[in-house]
Scaffold this motif. Structure first.
Motif, mmCIF file in Angstrom:
data_model
loop_
_atom_site.group_PDB
_atom_site.id
_atom_site.type_symbol
_atom_site.label_atom_id
_atom_site.label_comp_id
_atom_site.label_asym_id
_atom_site.label_seq_id
_atom_site.Cartn_x
_atom_site.Cartn_y
_atom_site.Cartn_z
ATOM 1 N N PRO A 53 28.153 -42.717 0.572
ATOM 2 C CA PRO A 53 28.114 -41.666 1.593
ATOM 3 C C PRO A 53 27.121 -41.987 2.705
ATOM 4 C CG PRO A 53 26.854 -41.005 -0.310
ATOM 5 C CD PRO A 53 27.547 -42.275 -0.692
ATOM 6 N N ASP A 54 27.259 -41.302 3.831
ATOM 7 C CA ASP A 54 26.320 -41.478 4.944
ATOM 8 C C ASP A 54 24.967 -40.863 4.629
ATOM 9 O OD1 ASP A 54 28.271 -42.715 6.568
ATOM 10 O OD2 ASP A 54 29.082 -40.752 7.100
ATOM 11 N N LEU A 55 24.960 -39.842 3.779
ATOM 12 C CA LEU A 55 23.719 -39.132 3.463
ATOM 13 C C LEU A 55 23.789 -38.549 2.057
ATOM 14 C CD1 LEU A 55 20.988 -37.792 4.299
ATOM 15 C CD2 LEU A 55 22.337 -35.874 5.188
ATOM 16 N N ILE A 56 22.691 -38.692 1.316
ATOM 17 C CA ILE A 56 22.542 -38.036 0.013
ATOM 18 C C ILE A 56 21.515 -36.926 0.158
ATOM 19 C CG2 ILE A 56 21.759 -38.309 -2.372
ATOM 20 C CD1 ILE A 56 22.715 -41.209 -2.244
ATOM 21 N N ILE A 57 21.876 -35.734 -0.294
ATOM 22 C CA ILE A 57 20.955 -34.594 -0.306
ATOM 23 C C ILE A 57 20.754 -34.200 -1.758
ATOM 24 C CG2 ILE A 57 20.546 -32.224 0.436
ATOM 25 C CD1 ILE A 57 22.404 -32.696 2.782
ATOM 26 N N ASP A 82 20.448 -48.945 0.870
ATOM 27 C CA ASP A 82 20.147 -48.504 2.229
ATOM 28 C C ASP A 82 20.687 -47.111 2.551
ATOM 29 O OD1 ASP A 82 18.727 -50.780 3.031
ATOM 30 O OD2 ASP A 82 20.581 -51.870 3.418
ATOM 31 N N LEU A 83 21.172 -46.389 1.551
ATOM 32 C CA LEU A 83 21.735 -45.066 1.814
ATOM 33 C C LEU A 83 20.658 -44.084 2.269
ATOM 34 C CD1 LEU A 83 24.247 -44.607 -1.151
ATOM 35 C CD2 LEU A 83 24.746 -45.288 1.205
ATOM 36 N N ASN A 84 20.999 -43.244 3.245
ATOM 37 C CA ASN A 84 20.093 -42.198 3.707
ATOM 38 C C ASN A 84 19.906 -41.153 2.609
ATOM 39 O OD1 ASN A 84 19.693 -43.108 6.451
ATOM 40 N ND2 ASN A 84 21.810 -42.518 6.838
ATOM 41 N N PHE A 85 18.645 -40.700 2.434
ATOM 42 C CA PHE A 85 18.333 -39.765 1.355
ATOM 43 C C PHE A 85 17.472 -38.626 1.895
ATOM 44 C CE2 PHE A 85 16.331 -38.066 -2.393
ATOM 45 C CZ PHE A 85 17.215 -38.294 -3.436
ATOM 46 N N MET A 86 17.832 -37.414 1.529
ATOM 47 C CA MET A 86 17.068 -36.229 1.917
ATOM 48 C C MET A 86 16.762 -35.413 0.664
ATOM 49 S SD MET A 86 18.258 -32.963 4.256
ATOM 50 C CE MET A 86 18.994 -34.034 5.490
ATOM 51 N N LEU A 87 15.509 -35.000 0.519
ATOM 52 C CA LEU A 87 15.105 -34.174 -0.612
ATOM 53 C C LEU A 87 14.962 -32.724 -0.166
ATOM 54 C CD1 LEU A 87 14.032 -34.090 -3.612
ATOM 55 C CD2 LEU A 87 11.743 -34.210 -2.606
ATOM 56 N N VAL A 88 15.547 -31.807 -0.939
ATOM 57 C CA VAL A 88 15.356 -30.374 -0.729
ATOM 58 C C VAL A 88 14.722 -29.826 -2.001
ATOM 59 C CG1 VAL A 88 16.454 -28.160 -0.240
ATOM 60 C CG2 VAL A 88 17.364 -30.248 0.797
ATOM 61 N N LEU A 106 14.717 -39.731 4.694
ATOM 62 C CA LEU A 106 14.812 -39.199 6.052
ATOM 63 C C LEU A 106 14.044 -37.901 6.209
ATOM 64 C CD1 LEU A 106 18.502 -39.742 7.202
ATOM 65 C CD2 LEU A 106 16.443 -40.872 8.047
ATOM 66 N N ALA A 107 14.010 -37.103 5.149
ATOM 67 C CA ALA A 107 13.340 -35.802 5.258
ATOM 68 C C ALA A 107 13.026 -35.254 3.879
ATOM 69 C CB ALA A 107 14.223 -34.809 6.018
ATOM 70 N N VAL A 108 11.961 -34.471 3.815
ATOM 71 C CA VAL A 108 11.631 -33.690 2.622
ATOM 72 C C VAL A 108 11.564 -32.241 3.082
ATOM 73 C CG1 VAL A 108 9.958 -33.227 0.809
ATOM 74 C CG2 VAL A 108 10.329 -35.582 1.576
ATOM 75 N N LEU A 109 12.570 -31.469 2.723
ATOM 76 C CA LEU A 109 12.653 -30.079 3.157
ATOM 77 C C LEU A 109 12.275 -29.146 2.017
ATOM 78 C CD1 LEU A 109 16.013 -30.052 5.171
ATOM 79 C CD2 LEU A 109 13.714 -30.636 5.954
ATOM 80 N N PRO A 110 11.452 -28.120 2.291
ATOM 81 C CA PRO A 110 11.070 -27.175 1.247
ATOM 82 C C PRO A 110 12.204 -26.190 0.965
ATOM 83 C CG PRO A 110 10.162 -26.479 3.345
ATOM 84 C CD PRO A 110 10.830 -27.814 3.593
ATOM 85 N N LYS A 111 12.079 -25.495 -0.151
ATOM 86 C CA LYS A 111 12.978 -24.373 -0.452
ATOM 87 C C LYS A 111 12.181 -23.091 -0.304
ATOM 88 C CE LYS A 111 16.021 -26.523 -3.932
ATOM 89 N NZ LYS A 111 16.459 -26.457 -5.332
ATOM 90 N N PRO A 112 12.613 -22.136 0.519
ATOM 91 C CA PRO A 112 13.758 -22.228 1.440
ATOM 92 C C PRO A 112 13.388 -23.069 2.663
ATOM 93 C CG PRO A 112 12.654 -20.130 1.725
ATOM 94 C CD PRO A 112 11.952 -20.818 0.585
ATOM 95 N N PHE A 113 14.365 -23.736 3.267
ATOM 96 C CA PHE A 113 14.088 -24.599 4.407
ATOM 97 C C PHE A 113 14.553 -23.953 5.708
ATOM 98 C CE2 PHE A 113 18.157 -25.910 2.542
ATOM 99 C CZ PHE A 113 19.013 -25.750 3.622
ATOM 100 N N ASP A 114 13.965 -24.414 6.785
ATOM 101 C CA ASP A 114 14.366 -23.971 8.113
ATOM 102 C C ASP A 114 15.616 -24.743 8.510
ATOM 103 O OD1 ASP A 114 14.615 -23.736 10.982
ATOM 104 O OD2 ASP A 114 12.546 -23.039 11.043
#
Length: 263
Positions: A53-57, A82-88, A106-114
């Motif tokens: 995939p283009d991005l893993i969340i 090399d896959l893009n990875f985002m943590l929520v 790419l990003a570490v987003l909190p819960k709840p995130f903006d």
């Protein structure tokens, strides 16, 4: 035609069906509909290897592994490294968050995130896929040469991927400041992107050395998860052009390079 958010393929890893539905709705609001959902790490690894995939969340904690372990598996496989990875995640342990940033996310987003932060991260994922040449006054981007300094091979790969997304293909790599200096003695580079915490010679020591040497003209950008304000202040005083968290995206890096190289 330029790549749009709706063209992105996403792998969502979330054991909670309620949270999965919420994230699917949020992604749909961003026009993203091509989403596969997995509830465990093993399922995710198999899906990622097959479909890339283009991005893993992902959330931090899964039934069979956590996100750090998942990322290590992904980065060790040539098909998925090399896959893009985002943590929520609602995780607040700085050690765990630093470990996952070191693996290149790419990003570490909190819960709840903006939702605006999610939108920024999604655009960063798109930018790493679609090469968008930087506009740099009086500079030929094809001739630019960068030096990436980081003791983590995975982190170096992540920065290299971001530079490639900016259209910069020519780079050298070093594991610490001492290796960087040896490279500078034999190679010509236009800018340096360095980590802060490294063995033998860290980023601050490297910046101080360069400021007092024949390489004082080189712009230095530092990518770090360091939180100590006094240390960061010392780095700025050493002549670093810009400081970024390890979750920097192509757009922010692009702007920093433009400012550094045109100053």
């Amino acid at each position: 035609m330029p790549l749009e958010l709706k063209d992105l393929t996403v792998l969502l890893i979330e054991p909670s069906s309620t949270q999965s539905k919420y994230l699917l709705n949020v992604l749909s609001e961003q026009t993203i509909e091509k989403v596969d959902v997995c509830s465990t790490g093993l399922q995710a690894l198999a899906t990622a290897q097959k479909q890339q995939p283009d991005l893993i969340i992902s959330t931090m904690y899964l039934d069979d592994m956590n996100a750090i372990e998942l990322l290590k598996h992904l980065r060790q496989d040539e098909a998925t490294q090399d896959l893009n990875f985002m943590l929520v995640s609602s995780e607040t342990d700085m050690k765990m968050l630093d470990d996952i940033k070191q693996a290149g996310v790419l990003a570490v987003l909190p819960k709840p995130f903006d939702k605006r932060d999610l939108s920024t991260a999604l655009n960063a994922a798109r930018d790493t896929i679609e090469v968008d040449q930087i506009q740099l006054n009086d500079i030929d981007i094809d001739s630019l040469v960068g030096l990436i300094v980081d003791d983590s091979k995975t982190a170096r790969r992540h920065v290299l991927k971001l530079l490639n997304a900016c259209g910069i293909e020519n780079t050298f790599e070093a594991e610490n400041g001492l290796e960087a200096i040896e490279i500078l003695k034999s190679e010509t580079v236009d800018f340096i992107i360095s980590d802060y915490n490294m063995p033998h010679m860290n980023g601050e020591e490297l910046a101080n050395y360069l400021r007092q040497s024949e390489y004082s003209y080189l712009p230095i950008l530092m990518v770090t998860s360091e939180q100590d304000s006094s240390r960061l202040s010392a780095v700025r005083q050493a002549g670093v052009c810009a400081l970024f968290d390890k979750t920097i995206g192509p757009a922010s890096l692009k702007d920093a390079l433009r400012a550094a190289l045109n100053s």
